[in-house]
Write an enzyme that holds these catalytic residues in place. Sequence first.
Site, PDB file in Angstrom:
ATOM      1  N   PRO A 167       0.825  -1.213   0.000  1.00  0.00           N
ATOM      2  CA  PRO A 167       0.000   0.000   0.000  1.00  0.00           C
ATOM      3  C   PRO A 167       0.861   1.267   0.000  1.00  0.00           C
ATOM      4  O   PRO A 167       1.896   1.324   0.674  1.00  0.00           O
ATOM      5  CB  PRO A 167      -0.818  -0.119   1.287  1.00  0.00           C
ATOM      6  CG  PRO A 167      -0.833  -1.586   1.581  1.00  0.00           C
ATOM      7  CD  PRO A 167       0.499  -2.098   1.128  1.00  0.00           C
ATOM      8  N   ASP A 181       4.359   0.279   9.474  1.00  0.00           N
ATOM      9  CA  ASP A 181       5.814   0.113   9.400  1.00  0.00           C
ATOM     10  C   ASP A 181       6.386   0.040  10.819  1.00  0.00           C
ATOM     11  O   ASP A 181       6.169   0.940  11.628  1.00  0.00           O
ATOM     12  CB  ASP A 181       6.447   1.295   8.655  1.00  0.00           C
ATOM     13  CG  ASP A 181       7.943   1.095   8.506  1.00  0.00           C
ATOM     14  OD1 ASP A 181       8.343   0.371   7.581  1.00  0.00           O
ATOM     15  OD2 ASP A 181       8.708   1.634   9.338  1.00  0.00           O
ATOM     16  N   LYS A 208      11.968  -4.921  10.584  1.00  0.00           N
ATOM     17  CA  LYS A 208      13.361  -4.791  10.135  1.00  0.00           C
ATOM     18  C   LYS A 208      14.321  -5.592  11.009  1.00  0.00           C
ATOM     19  O   LYS A 208      14.067  -5.798  12.203  1.00  0.00           O
ATOM     20  CB  LYS A 208      13.755  -3.302  10.162  1.00  0.00           C
ATOM     21  CG  LYS A 208      12.698  -2.432   9.470  1.00  0.00           C
ATOM     22  CD  LYS A 208      13.078  -0.981   9.343  1.00  0.00           C
ATOM     23  CE  LYS A 208      11.902  -0.179   8.793  1.00  0.00           C
ATOM     24  NZ  LYS A 208      11.019   0.367   9.819  1.00  0.00           N
ATOM     25  N   TYR A 254      12.610   0.268  17.576  1.00  0.00           N
ATOM     26  CA  TYR A 254      11.706   1.345  18.019  1.00  0.00           C
ATOM     27  C   TYR A 254      11.146   1.036  19.417  1.00  0.00           C
ATOM     28  O   TYR A 254      10.571   1.907  20.062  1.00  0.00           O
ATOM     29  CB  TYR A 254      10.539   1.558  17.041  1.00  0.00           C
ATOM     30  CG  TYR A 254      10.934   1.851  15.604  1.00  0.00           C
ATOM     31  CD1 TYR A 254      12.218   2.270  15.270  1.00  0.00           C
ATOM     32  CD2 TYR A 254      10.018   1.706  14.562  1.00  0.00           C
ATOM     33  CE1 TYR A 254      12.579   2.520  13.946  1.00  0.00           C
ATOM     34  CE2 TYR A 254      10.370   1.964  13.246  1.00  0.00           C
ATOM     35  CZ  TYR A 254      11.652   2.368  12.938  1.00  0.00           C
ATOM     36  OH  TYR A 254      11.994   2.607  11.637  1.00  0.00           O
ATOM     37  N   HIS A 257      17.811  -3.281   8.294  1.00  0.00           N
ATOM     38  CA  HIS A 257      17.508  -1.904   8.720  1.00  0.00           C
ATOM     39  C   HIS A 257      18.586  -0.899   8.307  1.00  0.00           C
ATOM     40  O   HIS A 257      18.286   0.198   7.862  1.00  0.00           O
ATOM     41  CB  HIS A 257      17.313  -1.889  10.240  1.00  0.00           C
ATOM     42  CG  HIS A 257      16.524  -0.715  10.736  1.00  0.00           C
ATOM     43  ND1 HIS A 257      15.771  -0.755  11.885  1.00  0.00           N
ATOM     44  CD2 HIS A 257      16.367   0.537  10.246  1.00  0.00           C
ATOM     45  CE1 HIS A 257      15.185   0.418  12.064  1.00  0.00           C
ATOM     46  NE2 HIS A 257      15.542   1.219  11.087  1.00  0.00           N
ATOM     47  N   GLY A 289       1.589   4.074   4.659  1.00  0.00           N
ATOM     48  CA  GLY A 289       1.595   3.251   5.862  1.00  0.00           C
ATOM     49  C   GLY A 289       1.779   4.151   7.074  1.00  0.00           C
ATOM     50  O   GLY A 289       2.219   5.304   6.956  1.00  0.00           O
ATOM     51  N   LEU A 290       1.450   3.624   8.231  1.00  0.00           N
ATOM     52  CA  LEU A 290       1.668   4.369   9.471  1.00  0.00           C
ATOM     53  C   LEU A 290       3.096   4.133   9.949  1.00  0.00           C
ATOM     54  O   LEU A 290       3.486   2.991  10.217  1.00  0.00           O
ATOM     55  CB  LEU A 290       0.674   3.903  10.552  1.00  0.00           C
ATOM     56  CG  LEU A 290       0.792   4.638  11.888  1.00  0.00           C
ATOM     57  CD1 LEU A 290       0.262   6.077  11.771  1.00  0.00           C
ATOM     58  CD2 LEU A 290       0.044   3.890  12.994  1.00  0.00           C
ATOM     59  N   GLY A 291       3.879   5.194  10.062  1.00  0.00           N
ATOM     60  CA  GLY A 291       5.221   5.087  10.634  1.00  0.00           C
ATOM     61  C   GLY A 291       5.115   5.013  12.151  1.00  0.00           C
ATOM     62  O   GLY A 291       4.196   5.599  12.739  1.00  0.00           O
TER      63      GLY A 291
END
Length: 318
Positions: free
Chosen positions: A13, A43, A77, A48, A110, A16-18
């Site tokens: 898509p 994502d 990642k 994170y 990554h 995307g939502l980060g």
Amino acid sequence: MNNKITSSLAKMPMIGLGTWMSTESALYNAVECALQTGYKHIDCAPIYGNQTVIGKALKDSFSKKIITREKLWVTSKLWNSFHAPEDVEDAIKNTLCELKLDYLDLFLIHWPIAFKKEVGLNRTNDSGDFVSLSQVPLTDTWQAMEELVKKGLCAHIGVSNFSISKIQDILKIATIKPYNNQVESHPFFAQDELLEFCNSNDIILTAYAPLGSGAGSALENNENAPNLLENKVICEIANKHHATPAQVALAWQINRRVVVIPKSTNEKRIKENFGALQLKLDIGDIEAIDQLNMNYRYYDGSFFNLTNSPYTVESIWE
Ligand code: A2P
């Protein structure tokens, strides 16, 4: 490849939502809001530090029938500490466990930077923690990534923060070509050459920091950093279309077929960003935005504190 994965082989898509820098407390609602808004792409990355919350939000969203697993695209990642081929499978399994999924749609290397395994899911300030790419070549890591597709742990594999020459090295040995390269890109850093290279090799480019990192850390850490969302050209185009500067920056990328993953935990801005899919820029707008490129990186890799390590800022991007 297993059946579950075959059914998810839809194209990635465009938005995307980060989730980088999303606090755990805000992220559950952000993911649910995004899925309710129509986002079909999240994502993530283990570094994170928030995948467990995302996993809970995804599980609950499937239960509430907000979206099905098959319609959702999830990217994560491989962190720098797990580049050694024997560590790659455990790394994706840990991520799947956090996200409460049994496969990923896309798994990326990554960074083209390797750490010792002991560093774990951390950054490091100690140059002794770095491992050179001649010790753990990216091509070896790639071959281990290919095994993940064969085992049904992910549908696609790709890279992040990779330059043309590093992708070329992968292409020389790949039996599965990289599907995606995720890099910083926005109107101040168009990445035209890399985009052309990726297009000609059927590699989708994803732009991180597509809003120039908004009011985020990049600007807080460097008061001289140019503010994309306050740029005069972007704001004028936004006013003309009764849109917002963020929507203009995102629509410009979508128009050139670059996937965007704007980060937000604010419901209004999550919805606003999704609205960029509806914004049709004029050719004149696109030409004016193209003129803003100044090859400006908000994130140059120096935050890895590379002094005395086998890496330099230049060697990351060359
Ligand atoms: P917030 O989460 O409070 O919305 P990028 O994706 O380029 O790194 O930008 C992320 C930053 O931009 C975050 O600080 C985010 O804050 C902010 N942001 C996200 N969407 C918008 C928007 N539509 N307008 C202004 N700032 C935004």
